[in-house]
Design a protein around this motif. Structure first.
Motif, PDB file in Angstrom:
ATOM      1  N   ASP A 149      37.701  44.965  42.282  1.00  0.00           N
ATOM      2  CA  ASP A 149      37.971  45.075  43.714  1.00  0.00           C
ATOM      3  C   ASP A 149      36.987  44.166  44.453  1.00  0.00           C
ATOM      4  OD1 ASP A 149      35.649  46.501  43.337  1.00  0.00           O
ATOM      5  OD2 ASP A 149      36.261  48.241  44.523  1.00  0.00           O
ATOM      6  N   ALA A 150      36.880  44.307  45.751  1.00  0.00           N
ATOM      7  CA  ALA A 150      36.025  43.407  46.546  1.00  0.00           C
ATOM      8  C   ALA A 150      34.552  43.497  46.150  1.00  0.00           C
ATOM      9  CB  ALA A 150      36.186  43.735  48.026  1.00  0.00           C
ATOM     10  N   LYS A 151      34.082  44.685  45.780  1.00  0.00           N
ATOM     11  CA  LYS A 151      32.674  44.852  45.392  1.00  0.00           C
ATOM     12  C   LYS A 151      32.401  44.326  43.981  1.00  0.00           C
ATOM     13  CE  LYS A 151      31.300  48.850  48.160  1.00  0.00           C
ATOM     14  NZ  LYS A 151      30.785  50.228  48.081  1.00  0.00           N
ATOM     15  N   LEU A 152      33.358  44.491  43.086  1.00  0.00           N
ATOM     16  CA  LEU A 152      33.152  44.095  41.685  1.00  0.00           C
ATOM     17  C   LEU A 152      33.373  42.609  41.437  1.00  0.00           C
ATOM     18  CD1 LEU A 152      34.627  46.958  39.473  1.00  0.00           C
ATOM     19  CD2 LEU A 152      32.272  46.215  39.610  1.00  0.00           C
ATOM     20  N   LYS A 153      34.156  41.967  42.269  1.00  0.00           N
ATOM     21  CA  LYS A 153      34.481  40.554  42.031  1.00  0.00           C
ATOM     22  C   LYS A 153      33.242  39.662  41.941  1.00  0.00           C
ATOM     23  CE  LYS A 153      38.816  38.420  42.763  1.00  0.00           C
ATOM     24  NZ  LYS A 153      39.951  38.179  43.591  1.00  0.00           N
ATOM     25  N   PRO A 154      32.251  39.798  42.834  1.00  0.00           N
ATOM     26  CA  PRO A 154      31.051  38.957  42.684  1.00  0.00           C
ATOM     27  C   PRO A 154      30.257  39.274  41.410  1.00  0.00           C
ATOM     28  CG  PRO A 154      31.045  40.093  44.813  1.00  0.00           C
ATOM     29  CD  PRO A 154      32.233  40.557  44.068  1.00  0.00           C
ATOM     30  N   VAL A 155      30.272  40.524  40.978  1.00  0.00           N
ATOM     31  CA  VAL A 155      29.564  40.915  39.754  1.00  0.00           C
ATOM     32  C   VAL A 155      30.257  40.319  38.536  1.00  0.00           C
ATOM     33  CG1 VAL A 155      28.861  42.879  38.320  1.00  0.00           C
ATOM     34  CG2 VAL A 155      28.711  43.046  40.798  1.00  0.00           C
ATOM     35  N   PHE A 156      31.573  40.265  38.567  1.00  0.00           N
ATOM     36  CA  PHE A 156      32.354  39.731  37.449  1.00  0.00           C
ATOM     37  C   PHE A 156      32.512  38.223  37.512  1.00  0.00           C
ATOM     38  CE2 PHE A 156      34.809  43.969  36.834  1.00  0.00           C
ATOM     39  CZ  PHE A 156      33.692  44.522  36.228  1.00  0.00           C
ATOM     40  N   GLY A 157      31.774  37.565  38.356  1.00  0.00           N
ATOM     41  CA  GLY A 157      31.815  36.106  38.429  1.00  0.00           C
ATOM     42  C   GLY A 157      33.082  35.578  39.073  1.00  0.00           C
ATOM     43  N   GLY A 158      33.682  36.331  39.978  1.00  0.00           N
ATOM     44  CA  GLY A 158      34.878  35.894  40.693  1.00  0.00           C
ATOM     45  C   GLY A 158      36.174  36.158  39.945  1.00  0.00           C
ATOM     46  N   LYS A 159      36.102  36.757  38.758  1.00  0.00           N
ATOM     47  CA  LYS A 159      37.319  37.041  37.996  1.00  0.00           C
ATOM     48  C   LYS A 159      37.994  38.291  38.544  1.00  0.00           C
ATOM     49  CE  LYS A 159      35.527  35.091  33.710  1.00  0.00           C
ATOM     50  NZ  LYS A 159      35.171  35.355  32.319  1.00  0.00           N
ATOM     51  N   ALA A 160      39.330  38.272  38.540  1.00  0.00           N
ATOM     52  CA  ALA A 160      40.093  39.404  39.048  1.00  0.00           C
ATOM     53  C   ALA A 160      40.218  40.519  38.010  1.00  0.00           C
ATOM     54  CB  ALA A 160      41.481  38.952  39.471  1.00  0.00           C
ATOM     55  N   GLN A 161      40.195  40.155  36.723  1.00  0.00           N
ATOM     56  CA  GLN A 161      40.324  41.145  35.653  1.00  0.00           C
ATOM     57  C   GLN A 161      39.394  40.762  34.507  1.00  0.00           C
ATOM     58  OE1 GLN A 161      44.137  41.516  33.611  1.00  0.00           O
ATOM     59  NE2 GLN A 161      44.116  43.699  34.072  1.00  0.00           N
ATOM     60  N   VAL A 162      38.663  41.767  33.991  1.00  0.00           N
ATOM     61  CA  VAL A 162      37.670  41.536  32.941  1.00  0.00           C
ATOM     62  C   VAL A 162      37.836  42.590  31.860  1.00  0.00           C
ATOM     63  CG1 VAL A 162      35.184  41.523  32.478  1.00  0.00           C
ATOM     64  CG2 VAL A 162      36.038  40.525  34.566  1.00  0.00           C
ATOM     65  N   SER A 163      37.606  42.209  30.618  1.00  0.00           N
ATOM     66  CA  SER A 163      37.629  43.161  29.514  1.00  0.00           C
ATOM     67  C   SER A 163      36.369  44.016  29.577  1.00  0.00           C
ATOM     68  CB  SER A 163      37.668  42.410  28.182  1.00  0.00           C
ATOM     69  OG  SER A 163      37.420  43.288  27.115  1.00  0.00           O
ATOM     70  N   MET A 164      36.471  45.262  29.153  1.00  0.00           N
ATOM     71  CA  MET A 164      35.303  46.148  29.185  1.00  0.00           C
ATOM     72  C   MET A 164      34.196  45.644  28.257  1.00  0.00           C
ATOM     73  SD  MET A 164      36.293  49.517  26.924  1.00  0.00           S
ATOM     74  CE  MET A 164      37.604  50.086  27.927  1.00  0.00           C
ATOM     75  N   PHE A 165      34.553  44.860  27.259  1.00  0.00           N
ATOM     76  CA  PHE A 165      33.557  44.333  26.329  1.00  0.00           C
ATOM     77  C   PHE A 165      32.806  43.154  26.952  1.00  0.00           C
ATOM     78  CE2 PHE A 165      37.089  46.045  23.749  1.00  0.00           C
ATOM     79  CZ  PHE A 165      36.421  47.158  23.255  1.00  0.00           C
ATOM     80  N   ASP A 166      33.465  42.429  27.827  1.00  0.00           N
ATOM     81  CA  ASP A 166      32.808  41.323  28.523  1.00  0.00           C
ATOM     82  C   ASP A 166      31.977  41.815  29.710  1.00  0.00           C
ATOM     83  OD1 ASP A 166      33.947  39.494  26.816  1.00  0.00           O
ATOM     84  OD2 ASP A 166      35.710  39.181  28.089  1.00  0.00           O
ATOM     85  N   MET A 167      32.227  43.024  30.130  1.00  0.00           N
ATOM     86  CA  MET A 167      31.555  43.564  31.306  1.00  0.00           C
ATOM     87  C   MET A 167      30.034  43.609  31.109  1.00  0.00           C
ATOM     88  SD  MET A 167      32.249  47.160  33.271  1.00  0.00           S
ATOM     89  CE  MET A 167      31.526  48.176  32.007  1.00  0.00           C
ATOM     90  N   ALA A 168      29.563  44.038  29.962  1.00  0.00           N
ATOM     91  CA  ALA A 168      28.124  44.127  29.700  1.00  0.00           C
ATOM     92  C   ALA A 168      27.466  42.751  29.779  1.00  0.00           C
ATOM     93  CB  ALA A 168      27.870  44.756  28.341  1.00  0.00           C
ATOM     94  N   LYS A 169      28.160  41.740  29.292  1.00  0.00           N
ATOM     95  CA  LYS A 169      27.635  40.370  29.344  1.00  0.00           C
ATOM     96  C   LYS A 169      27.523  39.897  30.794  1.00  0.00           C
ATOM     97  CE  LYS A 169      30.396  37.016  28.242  1.00  0.00           C
ATOM     98  NZ  LYS A 169      31.268  36.107  27.511  1.00  0.00           N
ATOM     99  N   LEU A 170      28.507  40.210  31.604  1.00  0.00           N
ATOM    100  CA  LEU A 170      28.508  39.802  33.004  1.00  0.00           C
ATOM    101  C   LEU A 170      27.473  40.571  33.834  1.00  0.00           C
ATOM    102  CD1 LEU A 170      32.355  39.498  33.422  1.00  0.00           C
ATOM    103  CD2 LEU A 170      30.730  37.607  33.339  1.00  0.00           C
ATOM    104  N   ILE A 171      27.247  41.828  33.475  1.00  0.00           N
ATOM    105  CA  ILE A 171      26.267  42.648  34.195  1.00  0.00           C
ATOM    106  C   ILE A 171      24.854  42.138  33.929  1.00  0.00           C
ATOM    107  CG2 ILE A 171      25.234  44.958  34.298  1.00  0.00           C
ATOM    108  CD1 ILE A 171      28.027  46.032  33.671  1.00  0.00           C
TER     109      ILE A 171
END
Length: 127
Positions: free
Chosen positions: A100-122
């Protein structure tokens, strides 16, 4: 008949060999019981101090989890609480998280992320 006598003599030797083997078996069982007690003592583990070190989140991540320093495990837990509360998990593929709007900057602008990639992005947002 000579061969029969040797066969008869060989049979008692085999029987004698079996008796010590029976005595040896209980000793092995006793040895197995001792390590079980030792294993219980080893189970009292302490978490690594480096693993529980509080990390400060970036401004983008602080909007979701708060600005306090938190261990990486707590950051992931709070993120999952946010994801479940806002129903951001994909309905068809539960492994995917819709940003959503809050998570998009955390996920590097991606609209959808795998839960396994989430830890790497965090990890990019924790110092």
């Amino acid at each position: 008949m000579a061969t029969k006598k040797t066969v008869k003599k060989a049979a008692p030797k085999k029987a004698a060999a079996k008796k010590p083997a029976k005595k040896a078996a209980p000793k092995k069982a006793a040895k197995k019981a001792a390590p079980k007690k030792a294993a219980k003592k080893k189970s009292a583990r302490k978490p690594s101090a480096a693993f529980m070190k509080p990390l400060t989140p970036s401004a983008d991540l602080a909007a979701i989890v708060g600005s306090k320093g938190l261990p990486r495990t707590e950051v992931v837990k709070k993120l999952w609480v946010y994801i479940k509360a806002n129903k951001l998990q994909d309905s068809k593929n539960k492994r995917m998280i819709n940003a959503d709007a809050k998570l998009k900057p955390v996920f590097g602008g991606k609209a959808q992320v795998s839960m396994f990639d989430m830890a790497k992005l965090i990890s990019k947002h924790l110092k």
